[in-house]
Motif scaffolding. Sequence first.
Motif, PDB file in Angstrom:
ATOM      1  N   ARG A 146      23.771  42.528 -11.551  1.00 35.65           N
ATOM      2  CA  ARG A 146      25.233  42.417 -11.495  1.00 35.65           C
ATOM      3  C   ARG A 146      25.663  41.000 -11.150  1.00 35.65           C
ATOM      4  O   ARG A 146      25.029  40.326 -10.327  1.00 35.65           O
ATOM      5  N   CYS A 147      26.756  40.563 -11.770  1.00 33.59           N
ATOM      6  CA  CYS A 147      27.347  39.254 -11.464  1.00 33.59           C
ATOM      7  C   CYS A 147      28.708  39.459 -10.808  1.00 33.59           C
ATOM      8  O   CYS A 147      29.598  40.106 -11.381  1.00 33.59           O
ATOM      9  N   THR A 170      11.706  37.068 -14.045  1.00 29.88           N
ATOM     10  CA  THR A 170      13.144  36.955 -13.808  1.00 29.88           C
ATOM     11  C   THR A 170      13.476  36.857 -12.330  1.00 29.88           C
ATOM     12  O   THR A 170      14.516  36.292 -11.971  1.00 29.88           O
ATOM     13  N   ASP A 171      12.629  37.369 -11.453  1.00 27.87           N
ATOM     14  CA  ASP A 171      12.871  37.197 -10.023  1.00 27.87           C
ATOM     15  C   ASP A 171      12.765  35.729  -9.638  1.00 27.87           C
ATOM     16  O   ASP A 171      13.570  35.221  -8.839  1.00 27.87           O
ATOM     17  N   ALA A 172      11.780  35.042 -10.209  1.00 23.80           N
ATOM     18  CA  ALA A 172      11.660  33.603  -9.954  1.00 23.80           C
ATOM     19  C   ALA A 172      12.864  32.860 -10.514  1.00 23.80           C
ATOM     20  O   ALA A 172      13.352  31.894  -9.906  1.00 23.80           O
ATOM     21  N   ALA A 173      13.366  33.299 -11.673  1.00 22.91           N
ATOM     22  CA  ALA A 173      14.555  32.673 -12.245  1.00 22.91           C
ATOM     23  C   ALA A 173      15.750  32.836 -11.320  1.00 22.91           C
ATOM     24  O   ALA A 173      16.527  31.884 -11.117  1.00 22.91           O
ATOM     25  N   LEU A 174      15.911  34.008 -10.750  1.00 25.23           N
ATOM     26  CA  LEU A 174      17.020  34.237  -9.826  1.00 25.23           C
ATOM     27  C   LEU A 174      16.867  33.391  -8.571  1.00 25.23           C
ATOM     28  O   LEU A 174      17.862  32.851  -8.042  1.00 25.23           O
ATOM     29  N   LEU A 179      24.946  30.144  -4.570  1.00 29.94           N
ATOM     30  CA  LEU A 179      24.841  31.564  -4.869  1.00 29.94           C
ATOM     31  C   LEU A 179      23.985  32.270  -3.831  1.00 29.94           C
ATOM     32  O   LEU A 179      23.155  31.658  -3.160  1.00 29.94           O
ATOM     33  N   ARG A 180      24.169  33.568  -3.771  1.00 34.32           N
ATOM     34  CA  ARG A 180      23.284  34.409  -2.965  1.00 34.32           C
ATOM     35  C   ARG A 180      22.845  35.591  -3.827  1.00 34.32           C
ATOM     36  O   ARG A 180      23.678  36.278  -4.416  1.00 34.32           O
ATOM     37  N   VAL A 181      21.546  35.795  -3.898  1.00 28.58           N
ATOM     38  CA  VAL A 181      20.980  36.920  -4.651  1.00 28.58           C
ATOM     39  C   VAL A 181      20.685  38.046  -3.665  1.00 28.58           C
ATOM     40  O   VAL A 181      19.888  37.875  -2.735  1.00 28.58           O
ATOM     41  N   ARG A 182      21.330  39.160  -3.835  1.00 25.31           N
ATOM     42  CA  ARG A 182      21.130  40.318  -2.962  1.00 25.31           C
ATOM     43  C   ARG A 182      20.314  41.372  -3.717  1.00 25.31           C
ATOM     44  O   ARG A 182      20.748  41.862  -4.758  1.00 25.31           O
ATOM     45  N   ARG A 183      19.149  41.679  -3.186  1.00 24.62           N
ATOM     46  CA  ARG A 183      18.259  42.666  -3.800  1.00 24.62           C
ATOM     47  C   ARG A 183      18.323  43.952  -2.998  1.00 24.62           C
ATOM     48  O   ARG A 183      17.706  44.076  -1.939  1.00 24.62           O
ATOM     49  N   PHE A 184      19.068  44.923  -3.513  1.00 22.99           N
ATOM     50  CA  PHE A 184      19.164  46.217  -2.842  1.00 22.99           C
ATOM     51  C   PHE A 184      17.927  47.054  -3.121  1.00 22.99           C
ATOM     52  O   PHE A 184      17.558  47.926  -2.356  1.00 22.99           O
ATOM     53  N   SER A 185      17.309  46.802  -4.254  1.00 24.30           N
ATOM     54  CA  SER A 185      16.022  47.389  -4.618  1.00 24.30           C
ATOM     55  C   SER A 185      15.507  46.561  -5.785  1.00 24.30           C
ATOM     56  O   SER A 185      16.179  45.633  -6.255  1.00 24.30           O
ATOM     57  N   SER A 194      22.316  42.001  -7.177  1.00 25.57           N
ATOM     58  CA  SER A 194      23.662  41.466  -7.338  1.00 25.57           C
ATOM     59  C   SER A 194      23.655  39.981  -6.998  1.00 25.57           C
ATOM     60  O   SER A 194      23.051  39.561  -6.001  1.00 25.57           O
ATOM     61  N   VAL A 195      24.329  39.190  -7.827  1.00 24.01           N
ATOM     62  CA  VAL A 195      24.435  37.747  -7.606  1.00 24.01           C
ATOM     63  C   VAL A 195      25.889  37.436  -7.302  1.00 24.01           C
ATOM     64  O   VAL A 195      26.795  37.733  -8.098  1.00 24.01           O
TER      65      VAL A 195
END
Length: 326
Positions: free
Chosen positions: A279-280, A298-302, A311-317, A322-323
């Motif tokens: 999500r953006c 893609t995790d490394a890309a984020l 930015l902050r990348v939030r990984r709920f799972s 969500s970015v």
Amino acid sequence: MTDDGAALPVDPALLEEAAEWVLRLRYERPGAADHQAFEAWLGQGEAQARAWARAEKVLGAFDALPAGIGPQAVRLAQRRGARRTANRRAVLRAGAGLVLAAPVAWLAWREQPWQVWTADLSTGTGERRSLTLDDGTQLVLNTASAVSVRFTPTERRLVLHAGEVFVETGHADPAGRPLRVETPWGEVEPQGTRFTVRRLAPGVQVAVFQHAVLWRPVTGDAIRLGAGEQARFLPGAEPVQSVVDASALLWRQGMLVARNMRLADLLAELGRYRPGVLRCDPAVADLPVSGALSLADTDAALDTLQGQLPLRVRRFSRYWVSVGPA
């Protein structure tokens, strides 16, 4: 057709039978008689073995779900499939199209065309596949793509059911058969070229990297695209043409190059290569991004985006990311 796992055509009727067995053996309570009947069916020949392998690959994706979600997703598909046709083939079609990700994601399942999982060639999410057809044509399938190969005495036809395919034509066909790439909205006929065809939702995007192609819509006049040109063909709208450069092909090497690309558009592209939801936040959607990112990780890309931008990348799972603003 040659590659490291070339797919041979599978009889759709046998695929239905194989799907019955996958569902019965994995998600019901089979007895000894069921196992004996399955072994007898599988032992009938190579065609049954291929059908079993294909059906296992499709429905085996349920195994990647968190504990208990697989059977729950199947039951959901059964209920919705029963409302449509009340038979197990509908259950399979629904199940094959589930967004197999997490408890949140599987609720947003979608049904894919039956041809997608019966296609001769296919890739999963994040997977790419290269191969050479019998006539020398080279293909590279992008993430979540499906293609059927239909060679006859009069033509060579590739049917793009989903995703994106890169095509590099081989030498002239000895029999003079034209090569065509078919989509629901029209077909592409190359004129000795390198090009990509990508299905949109809905519509088609065609990009040409060498020589030229003809786009023949279902209705209307043909359109010629030359090297360095691309066009989006959307139902009921005029074609949208633009310039394309060679970096657009770097997905074949697992890379994405962005040049002042909107963050929302970049994340939508990254999302094609990973399961679940990416999500953006609207607050950062228009942030311009330039640089090279990995599609293979893609995790490394984020993480790269988070390290270089506010930015902050939030990984709920693993399946819900969500970015948003830092």
